[in-house]
Motif scaffolding. Sequence first.
Motif, PDB file in Angstrom:
ATOM      1  N   UNK A 162      -0.718 -35.088 -17.246  1.00  0.00           N
ATOM      2  CA  UNK A 162      -1.325 -34.225 -18.262  1.00  0.00           C
ATOM      3  C   UNK A 162      -0.290 -33.795 -19.301  1.00  0.00           C
ATOM      4  N   UNK A 163       0.917 -33.444 -18.846  1.00  0.00           N
ATOM      5  CA  UNK A 163       1.971 -33.054 -19.797  1.00  0.00           C
ATOM      6  C   UNK A 163       2.371 -34.235 -20.676  1.00  0.00           C
ATOM      7  N   UNK A 164       2.412 -35.438 -20.079  1.00  0.00           N
ATOM      8  CA  UNK A 164       2.766 -36.617 -20.873  1.00  0.00           C
ATOM      9  C   UNK A 164       1.699 -36.898 -21.927  1.00  0.00           C
ATOM     10  N   UNK A 165       0.422 -36.807 -21.533  1.00  0.00           N
ATOM     11  CA  UNK A 165      -0.664 -37.033 -22.494  1.00  0.00           C
ATOM     12  C   UNK A 165      -0.642 -35.977 -23.591  1.00  0.00           C
ATOM     13  N   UNK A 166      -0.434 -34.709 -23.208  1.00  0.00           N
ATOM     14  CA  UNK A 166      -0.379 -33.645 -24.201  1.00  0.00           C
ATOM     15  C   UNK A 166       0.792 -33.803 -25.156  1.00  0.00           C
ATOM     16  N   UNK A 167       1.944 -34.182 -24.613  1.00  0.00           N
ATOM     17  CA  UNK A 167       3.110 -34.379 -25.475  1.00  0.00           C
ATOM     18  C   UNK A 167       2.928 -35.535 -26.440  1.00  0.00           C
ATOM     19  N   UNK A 168       2.354 -36.652 -25.935  1.00  0.00           N
ATOM     20  CA  UNK A 168       2.121 -37.794 -26.810  1.00  0.00           C
ATOM     21  C   UNK A 168       1.091 -37.468 -27.880  1.00  0.00           C
ATOM     22  N   UNK A 169       0.035 -36.746 -27.485  1.00  0.00           N
ATOM     23  CA  UNK A 169      -0.973 -36.361 -28.472  1.00  0.00           C
ATOM     24  C   UNK A 169      -0.421 -35.439 -29.531  1.00  0.00           C
ATOM     25  N   UNK A 170       0.424 -34.470 -29.118  1.00  0.00           N
ATOM     26  CA  UNK A 170       1.028 -33.564 -30.088  1.00  0.00           C
ATOM     27  C   UNK A 170       1.964 -34.312 -31.040  1.00  0.00           C
ATOM     28  N   UNK A 171       2.699 -35.297 -30.513  1.00  0.00           N
ATOM     29  CA  UNK A 171       3.584 -36.076 -31.375  1.00  0.00           C
ATOM     30  C   UNK A 171       2.793 -36.891 -32.396  1.00  0.00           C
ATOM     31  N   UNK A 172       1.691 -37.485 -31.953  1.00  0.00           N
ATOM     32  CA  UNK A 172       0.857 -38.244 -32.888  1.00  0.00           C
ATOM     33  C   UNK A 172       0.221 -37.328 -33.926  1.00  0.00           C
ATOM     34  N   UNK A 173      -0.165 -36.117 -33.507  1.00  0.00           N
ATOM     35  CA  UNK A 173      -0.711 -35.155 -34.465  1.00  0.00           C
ATOM     36  C   UNK A 173       0.332 -34.770 -35.504  1.00  0.00           C
ATOM     37  N   UNK A 174       1.582 -34.599 -35.054  1.00  0.00           N
ATOM     38  CA  UNK A 174       2.649 -34.244 -35.992  1.00  0.00           C
ATOM     39  C   UNK A 174       2.958 -35.373 -36.966  1.00  0.00           C
ATOM     40  N   UNK A 175       2.742 -36.627 -36.515  1.00  0.00           N
ATOM     41  CA  UNK A 175       3.005 -37.768 -37.387  1.00  0.00           C
ATOM     42  C   UNK A 175       1.880 -38.017 -38.374  1.00  0.00           C
ATOM     43  N   UNK A 221     -14.647 -26.444 -17.404  1.00  0.00           N
ATOM     44  CA  UNK A 221     -14.008 -27.510 -18.181  1.00  0.00           C
ATOM     45  C   UNK A 221     -15.051 -28.391 -18.852  1.00  0.00           C
ATOM     46  N   UNK A 222     -16.112 -28.733 -18.116  1.00  0.00           N
ATOM     47  CA  UNK A 222     -17.158 -29.571 -18.687  1.00  0.00           C
ATOM     48  C   UNK A 222     -17.911 -28.850 -19.795  1.00  0.00           C
ATOM     49  N   UNK A 223     -18.045 -27.531 -19.679  1.00  0.00           N
ATOM     50  CA  UNK A 223     -18.719 -26.773 -20.737  1.00  0.00           C
ATOM     51  C   UNK A 223     -17.906 -26.785 -22.021  1.00  0.00           C
ATOM     52  N   UNK A 224     -16.597 -26.587 -21.881  1.00  0.00           N
ATOM     53  CA  UNK A 224     -15.737 -26.556 -23.070  1.00  0.00           C
ATOM     54  C   UNK A 224     -15.467 -27.961 -23.582  1.00  0.00           C
ATOM     55  N   UNK A 225     -15.274 -28.895 -22.649  1.00  0.00           N
ATOM     56  CA  UNK A 225     -14.865 -30.246 -23.013  1.00  0.00           C
ATOM     57  C   UNK A 225     -15.966 -31.005 -23.732  1.00  0.00           C
ATOM     58  N   UNK A 256      -7.711 -29.868 -31.275  1.00  0.00           N
ATOM     59  CA  UNK A 256      -8.860 -29.841 -30.370  1.00  0.00           C
ATOM     60  C   UNK A 256      -8.930 -31.115 -29.538  1.00  0.00           C
ATOM     61  N   UNK A 257      -8.666 -32.246 -30.151  1.00  0.00           N
ATOM     62  CA  UNK A 257      -8.728 -33.508 -29.423  1.00  0.00           C
ATOM     63  C   UNK A 257      -7.609 -33.615 -28.398  1.00  0.00           C
ATOM     64  N   UNK A 258      -6.434 -33.122 -28.731  1.00  0.00           N
ATOM     65  CA  UNK A 258      -5.317 -33.166 -27.782  1.00  0.00           C
ATOM     66  C   UNK A 258      -5.632 -32.313 -26.555  1.00  0.00           C
ATOM     67  N   UNK A 259      -6.162 -31.103 -26.771  1.00  0.00           N
ATOM     68  CA  UNK A 259      -6.554 -30.252 -25.644  1.00  0.00           C
ATOM     69  C   UNK A 259      -7.641 -30.936 -24.825  1.00  0.00           C
ATOM     70  N   UNK A 260      -8.583 -31.588 -25.491  1.00  0.00           N
ATOM     71  CA  UNK A 260      -9.637 -32.295 -24.776  1.00  0.00           C
ATOM     72  C   UNK A 260      -9.102 -33.409 -23.898  1.00  0.00           C
ATOM     73  N   UNK A 261      -8.107 -34.156 -24.381  1.00  0.00           N
ATOM     74  CA  UNK A 261      -7.517 -35.223 -23.574  1.00  0.00           C
ATOM     75  C   UNK A 261      -6.823 -34.662 -22.343  1.00  0.00           C
ATOM     76  N   UNK A 262      -6.097 -33.568 -22.511  1.00  0.00           N
ATOM     77  CA  UNK A 262      -5.415 -32.953 -21.366  1.00  0.00           C
ATOM     78  C   UNK A 262      -6.429 -32.444 -20.345  1.00  0.00           C
TER      79      UNK A 262
END
Length: 416
Positions: free
Chosen positions: A228-241, A58-62, A249-255
């Motif tokens: 994690x699901x809540x953060x991912x869902x909120x990030x995806x909603x903000x990306x869609x807006x 995770x640290x390598x990818x993150x 990439x940033x949404x996956x990083x937050x999760x």
Amino acid sequence: MNTTDSAKRIEGFEDTVKDFWVSRPRRPHHGRKLAGVASGIGYRYGIDPTVVRVAFVVLTVFGGIGLAVYLLGWLLLPGEGDEVSGIESLFGQGQSSMPKGFALALGVVLVPMWLWSFSGSWFDGGAFFGLALVVAALYLLHRSRGHLRRPTPTVPAAGTAGTTTVTGDTGVWGRPVSSAPPTWDPLGADPLGWRLPDETSPAPSPQSEPPAPPRRKSKVGIAVMGLALAVGGAGAALAAEGVPWFTPAHVVGLVLAVLGLGMVVGSFRRGGRGLVWLAVPLSLAGLVLSVVPLPHVGGGFGDLETTPASAEQVLPVYERTAGDLLIDLTRLSGTDRVTTTVRVGVGNLAVIVPPDADVRYNCEAGVGTMECLGQERTGIRIPELRGVDYGVDGEGGPRITLTAQTGAGNVEVLRG
């Protein structure tokens, strides 16, 4: 190895750091996957080594720091059966099974590796955040569990000065009791005062140990999964807006950050092992996104299919964050002039133009296939296709200036 729980706990920041170095994890011979860094940390602090390995991934990818930290641990942590680490052996501090040439090469590789880790990453500041997370996790682990599972340092063999001779009876775990000199009393008592059992007396019957109490299920995993699901869902909603920073990439990083913190907390609460199964695929997704960064595209999710009846109805931009787009421009005719952009973050798009239209096109795709009016390209980070096509009748007819873009998917520009 000393596993007594009655040892005095470590107090103070300076004492914790010094004691960590003195009793740092040893890289075992058995149970390792590569160099034994993850398994050594896991055994030292009573954590499943799989969790430690996933944390490195995770640290390598993150943030790109995981591989550099692993190589540093390879160089600084002694191996089982060694007196000192590989870097210490270079300075004549003792013997190590790591060849000095390999230790020197590993140190040389570490320099550009650390520079690369902090030069930039697909998650801004991820390397600094990852390094801070590693330091904090090791510090908290040693404060809470450093007094347990302490490796006994190898004592110098008799007849040597300042160095230790590694034999079959010595190692980083200390001298076994079976190899101790005969004059050593393991009980610290007068042998004449021992009361040994008579050879003719029957051996006492073994008593069965009481069953271990059932292990309480930790709720850390469920709580972190929900967060994690809540953060991912909120990030995806903000990306869609269309919020600029919230790219895939940033949404996956937050999760991944939430899962990483959850695994650290779970290591203290004896829970959270199930988070591994979510962190692994997300890490792979993050790796793909770091290789093929997807453009930020708004418009929401879902398919879009439209057929404008005139040039006035053609929109300047058609877009979707994820989905398929089909734009049919075959109703344009005569002297119509239109300029439009069709783009999608993840998905396929197709634009159909009239047979007699003069089309100036620009096709782009991060990964996938492009087929634009006779030109084709396939692959990753595909060079854009540009050109002008006058159709079957030559120059004349509707004029269309078209830009077609996709982050991951297929692009088609076809004649109707």
